[in-house]
Design a protein around this motif. Structure first.
Motif, mmCIF file in Angstrom:
data_model
loop_
_atom_site.group_PDB
_atom_site.id
_atom_site.type_symbol
_atom_site.label_atom_id
_atom_site.label_comp_id
_atom_site.label_asym_id
_atom_site.label_seq_id
_atom_site.Cartn_x
_atom_site.Cartn_y
_atom_site.Cartn_z
ATOM 1 N N GLY A 109 9.702 -2.233 1.201
ATOM 2 C CA GLY A 109 9.472 -3.268 0.032
ATOM 3 C C GLY A 109 8.093 -3.903 -0.142
ATOM 4 N N GLN A 110 7.391 -3.643 0.955
ATOM 5 C CA GLN A 110 6.077 -4.316 0.900
ATOM 6 C C GLN A 110 5.005 -3.348 -0.077
ATOM 7 N N THR A 111 5.620 -2.195 -0.098
ATOM 8 C CA THR A 111 4.595 -1.059 -0.552
ATOM 9 C C THR A 111 5.309 -0.425 -1.805
ATOM 10 N N SER A 112 6.601 -0.810 -2.148
ATOM 11 C CA SER A 112 7.010 0.044 -3.186
ATOM 12 C C SER A 112 6.483 0.082 -4.427
ATOM 13 N N SER A 113 5.887 -1.160 -4.646
ATOM 14 C CA SER A 113 5.206 -1.250 -6.131
ATOM 15 C C SER A 113 3.900 -0.726 -6.046
ATOM 16 N N ASN A 114 3.357 -0.266 -5.079
ATOM 17 C CA ASN A 114 2.106 0.386 -5.057
ATOM 18 C C ASN A 114 1.802 1.462 -6.330
ATOM 19 N N PRO A 115 2.934 2.236 -6.376
ATOM 20 C CA PRO A 115 2.545 3.302 -7.614
ATOM 21 C C PRO A 115 2.262 2.634 -8.948
ATOM 22 N N ILE A 116 2.687 1.485 -9.184
ATOM 23 C CA ILE A 116 2.719 0.657 -10.288
ATOM 24 C C ILE A 116 1.247 -0.229 -10.419
ATOM 25 N N THR A 117 1.082 -1.054 -9.240
ATOM 26 C CA THR A 117 0.052 -1.828 -9.044
ATOM 27 C C THR A 117 -1.321 -1.138 -9.108
ATOM 28 N N THR A 118 -1.185 0.364 -8.441
ATOM 29 C CA THR A 118 -2.508 0.850 -8.208
ATOM 30 C C THR A 118 -2.970 1.496 -9.198
ATOM 31 N N THR A 162 3.177 -6.495 -12.947
ATOM 32 C CA THR A 162 2.242 -7.046 -11.776
ATOM 33 C C THR A 162 2.693 -8.091 -11.252
ATOM 34 N N ALA A 163 3.309 -9.068 -11.983
ATOM 35 C CA ALA A 163 4.017 -10.447 -11.245
ATOM 36 C C ALA A 163 4.965 -10.008 -10.108
ATOM 37 N N TRP A 164 6.153 -9.157 -11.000
ATOM 38 C CA TRP A 164 7.128 -8.793 -9.988
ATOM 39 C C TRP A 164 6.768 -8.114 -8.730
ATOM 40 N N SER A 165 5.641 -7.140 -8.620
ATOM 41 C CA SER A 165 5.324 -6.406 -7.743
ATOM 42 C C SER A 165 5.024 -7.459 -6.666
ATOM 43 N N GLU A 166 4.089 -8.552 -7.058
ATOM 44 C CA GLU A 166 3.741 -9.516 -6.065
ATOM 45 C C GLU A 166 4.900 -10.149 -5.238
ATOM 46 N N ILE A 167 6.010 -10.371 -6.176
ATOM 47 C CA ILE A 167 7.343 -11.054 -5.340
ATOM 48 C C ILE A 167 7.656 -10.096 -4.565
ATOM 49 N N ILE A 168 8.065 -8.905 -4.910
ATOM 50 C CA ILE A 168 8.681 -7.900 -3.818
ATOM 51 C C ILE A 168 7.771 -7.765 -2.629
ATOM 52 N N ARG A 169 6.444 -7.566 -2.903
ATOM 53 C CA ARG A 169 5.279 -7.590 -1.488
ATOM 54 C C ARG A 169 5.736 -8.677 -0.732
ATOM 55 N N LYS A 170 6.128 -9.941 -1.231
ATOM 56 C CA LYS A 170 5.948 -11.136 -0.526
ATOM 57 C C LYS A 170 7.201 -11.447 0.196
ATOM 58 N N THR A 171 8.498 -11.036 -0.307
ATOM 59 C CA THR A 171 9.742 -11.225 0.051
ATOM 60 C C THR A 171 10.626 -10.256 0.775
#
Ligand SMILES: Cc1cc2nc3c(=O)[nH]c(=O)nc-3n(C[C@H](O)[C@H](O)[C@H](O)COP(=O)(O)O)c2cc1C
Ligand code: SF4
Lengths: 182, 597
Positions: B545-554, B530-539
């Motif tokens: 990169g802004q959406t690639s963590s969505n599969p995990i976070t959602t 969760t924390a790392w997803s936030e980092i990719i999204r913001k940076t």
């Protein structure tokens, strides 16, 4: 407030992070008011003589002794800090991670350009020597790490701010320049 | 080799901006773009070898070593996985005696995996020498490999063609349209040239106003107001370009495929109208390599349009000149991102640009450029034809008109549906004949995964926006393994690598979810992800990169129990094993490990 007890060690590092600790200049006098050192190269205490509050470790683990020291730190310190690139990621020593250990050892002791004196072609194997690990490990893969201070080395101000914040419970002052590396 | 390369380079007038085309032709002619070829191309184009290598190394379908005489690219997307990709892969390996990633010793066959090829409604699918094979199974694979051994041409390996234009002499593909529901706009009635004729009798400003009034928003996924984009570009004082985004790389999307097949003229008409509106003379259709089976057909449509004076010089006698060329990609999802698409169309690596400047200010060849999706241009034609009010009467207040959905996965009737915005997920599931649904992946991997409790939500830009990908996930699927892990592998592969966090964290996240799937995860892994997803999204620089963590976070948000069931309830766990770690070095130096615990 009683003084916090701090221990430090350099494992597979270059002591650059410890140099950076010394780089806090005259604040070292303040530091001595804040903390008491236990096992550390700073006072040359070799073994833990009491439970510590904070352990600060530079360097990753490249051999069995590094692992043993790290585990002692975990056992004897309430809080462990990974200090610098090598501790956090393996750093330069980890450049060997893509190369088989056998090749590394052969290059170092048999084939490399500086091994002329090793006429007996021995790769050191005394039982007293630490055993080389298959690769260089960052600390958090071996024990739980509580905080990470990045940098190569981390700037003196970063170390100072972090340690003071930890000991006083204040919010850490983290200006951009302290963690900007390029 | 030299002569062949020389003639290829001359075909493109030695223009380094056409490097993509040059490399595609070289790859086709020699089965690879070798180092020798690179040297020749560089010296002929008078650019450095590194510039050529950069482009070659970026794209999936350019290879340094020769591929087999038959190069099989099997789609390994989620939906392909649902419908037997593993067995198909296994049969290919058995029949050829090689593994994926390898080539037979005689150079006849090479096996490769590739990301979604836009056939999610007819999986498992593969490209063999650019020809599409759909609905593969073990038996078909046996026949295909036998045909290869006989040296049959790929086109001669089948004789059943799909419906509509798929059976056109210039296409002859087994792909099916699977159009399940037509609406009034993109798949409705269409008379070529009608919208354009009307447009050319209007002031260009009035066209932009009409598009603005219609509330048309981009159909590529981001939903940017189309009229506003055109207006920004029209205001610039320079030569301009109209680009059409037919990269359609979002896994599970295939509606542009159907438009390109059945509505190519409409899309070109929309681009021409846009060209007139913003004051451009040239357009480029950026078409993904996976759809190269449509090349001859689409190029022929352009010829026909020119013949009818709907394209080219002095269109319909109104003094407006506009022409379009087709640019193929070479396999890279990120090239669907508009600025990466522009870079790619210029012959470079498909790396997204920093913004500002936006493409409407500095786009293709650094000139003001609009980039719109295929469906957006098609919709614009109808808006001009029938007026903004007609269009706005459909859909919801914020999302006007109709939307094409590409629906695939666990349902009876996968295919393309033209619906009015505002339909709920529950209604959609009923429409496609889906029961026992565990989740719906809305808008592809970069979108969100929603549970049954949210099936009353609306498909609309204000609630559940989508570029069209809808994957139905049945109760029998292992959501984390079959879906989330696959999506993360996809993003790891497709990151362009410019941003450190996108490059590294997508790999780290993939490893972490793999750890959880394999049953080695701990509670902290979920918090870390969760924390790392936030980092990719913001940076990160672009939408990937802004959406690639969505599969995990959602899925952590909506299916937390699936994670909790799989992870150990501890804060820390080390996988370090001293015995294993010292074994090799002790053996090399010849000593017995002495480990004191
Ligand atoms: C990684 C990534 C991939 C994209 N892929 C596509 C695509 O395949 N097709 C598309 O139309 N838009 C795609 N987009 C959106 C485009 O950047 C852009 O917003 C769109 O082409 C604008 O057209 P529209 O306003 O008509 O939708 C993608 C965006 C990102 C960040
Ligand atoms: S976010 Fe990822 S894909 Fe986008 S520019 Fe950065 S590295 Fe490339």
């Amino acid at each position: 407030m009683s003084k916090a007890i701090v221990a430090t060690a350099s494992l597979a590092g270059c002591f650059g992070c410890h140099m950076s600790i010394l780089d806090i200049d005259d604040r070292i006098l303040k530091l001595i008011e804040l903390v008491e050192f236990n096992k550390s190269p700073i006072d040359d205490i070799k073994t833990f003589t009491k439970q510590c509050d904070v352990g600060i470790i530079e360097g990753g683990c490249c051999n069995s002794e590094n692992v043993e020291v790290l585990k002692q730190f975990r056992k004897n310190c309430k809080i462990l800090i990974s200090l610098g690139e090598c501790a956090i990621m393996g750093g330069l020593p980890a450049m060997r991670n893509g190369i088989p250990v056998k090749e590394c050892l052969e290059e170092a002791y048999l084939g490399g350009p500086t091994v002329g004196l090793n006429s007996e072609k021995i790769i050191p194997n005394d039982d007293e020597l630490p055993m080389i690990l298959d690769k260089v490990y960052p600390l958090h893969e071996i024990v739980k790490i509580d905080y990470y201070l990045p940098g190569c080395p981390p700037r003196a101000d970063l170390i100072w701010n972090a340690v003071v914040a930890l000991l006083t419970g204040d919010t850490m002052n983290l200006p951009y320049e302290l963690v900007k590396f390029d | 080799m030299k002569d062949k390369i020389l003639s290829i380079v001359e075909n493109y007038e030695r223009d380094p901006g056409r490097l993509m085309d040059i490399l595609l032709d070289v790859q086709k002619a020699f089965g690879c773009v070798s180092c020798e070829a690179i040297g020749l191309i560089a010296s002929e184009l008078k650019i450095s070898e590194v510039d050529v290598v950069q482009t070659r190394s970026f794209y999936h379908f350019f290879t340094k070593e020769p591929v087999g005489k038959y190069a099989v690219y099997l789609n390994n997307s989620v939906v392909s996985g649902f419908f037997g990709m593993k067995e198909v892969a296994d049969e290919f390996e058995k029949q050829t005696g090689i593994k994926f990633g390898q080539k037979t010793a005689d150079g006849l066959i090479s096996l490769h995996y590739t990301a979604c090829i836009g056939m999610s409604d007819q999986e498992p699918a593969a490209l063999i020498n650019s020809v599409v094979f759909t609905e593969l199974n073990r038996e078909k694979v046996r026949k295909i490999v036998a045909d290869m051994r006989e040296g049959k041409a790929v086109e001669a390996m089948f004789s059943q063609y799909g419906d509509g234009v798929n059976a056109h002499p210039l296409v002859k593909s087994m792909v099916k349209n699977n159009i399940r529901k037509t609406g009034k706009v993109t798949l409705g009635e269409y008379t070529p040239g009608k919208g354009l004729a009307k447009a050319l009798n209007m002031e260009s400003k009035a066209i932009i106003q009409e598009v603005k009034d219609s509330n048309l928003r981009g159909r590529g996924g981001a939903g940017f107001p189309t009229g506003m984009k055109w207006d920004f570009c029209a205001r610039e004082n320079d030569s301009k370009y109209v680009l059409c985004n037919a990269d359609e790389g979002e896994p599970g999307t295939f509606k542009d495929r159907v438009l390109l097949t059945e509505r190519a003229a409409m899309m070109f008409e929309g681009m021409t109208i846009a060209g007139y509106a913003i004051g451009a003379k040239e357009g480029v259709l950026y078409l993904r390599q996976e759809y190269v089976y449509l090349k001859n057909y689409v190029e022929n449509v352009l010829v026909e349009l020119r013949n009818k004076n709907l394209l080219g010089k002095n269109i319909l006698g109104k003094g407006f000149d506009f022409d379009i060329r087709v640019q193929f990609g070479a396999g890279a999802y990120v090239c669907g991102e508009e600025s990466a698409l522009i870079e790619s169309a210029e012959g470079k690596r498909g790396e997204p640009r920093n913004r500002p400047p936006f493409p409407v200010q500095k786009g293709y060849k650094n000139k003001p450029t609009i980039v719109n999706n295929v469906e957006t241009y098609c919709s614009a034609v109808k808006i001009i034809e029938n007026g903004a009010a007609w269009y706005k009467a459909m859909g919801t207040t914020e999302s006007a008109g109709t939307k094409l959905l590409s629906i695939s996965g666990d349902c009876k009737n996968p295919g393309v549906y033209e619906i009015e915005w505002g339909m709920t997920i529950a209604e959609m599931l009923e429409m496609v004949g889906a029961t026992d649904v565990q989740a719906v992946q809305v808008a592809g991997p970069s979108g969100i995964c929603i549970p049954p409790a949210q099936f009353n939500r609306k498909i609309a830009i204000e609630d559940l926006p989508t570029g069209g990908s809808m994957i139905v996930i049945g109760k029998n699927r292992d959501l984390l393994k079959d879906v989330v892990l696959n999506f993360m592998e996809f993003f790891e592969d497709e990151s362009c690598g410019s941003c450190v966090t996108c490059r590294s964290f997508n790999m780290i996240l993939r490893k972490q979810i793999e750890k959880v799937v394999e049953g080695h995860g701990i509670k902290t892994d979920i918090e870390n992800m969760t924390a790392w997803s936030e980092i990719i999204r913001k940076t990160t620089r672009c939408g990937l990169g802004q959406t690639s963590s969505n599969p995990i976070t959602t899925t952590i948000k909506n299916f937390r129990e699936l994670y909790d069931k799989r992870v150990k309830d501890v804060d820390y766990q080390s996988d370090f094993d001293m015995h294993k770690a010292v074994a090799e070095s002790c053996e090399v130096v010849g000593r017995i490990p002495n480990i004191h615990e």
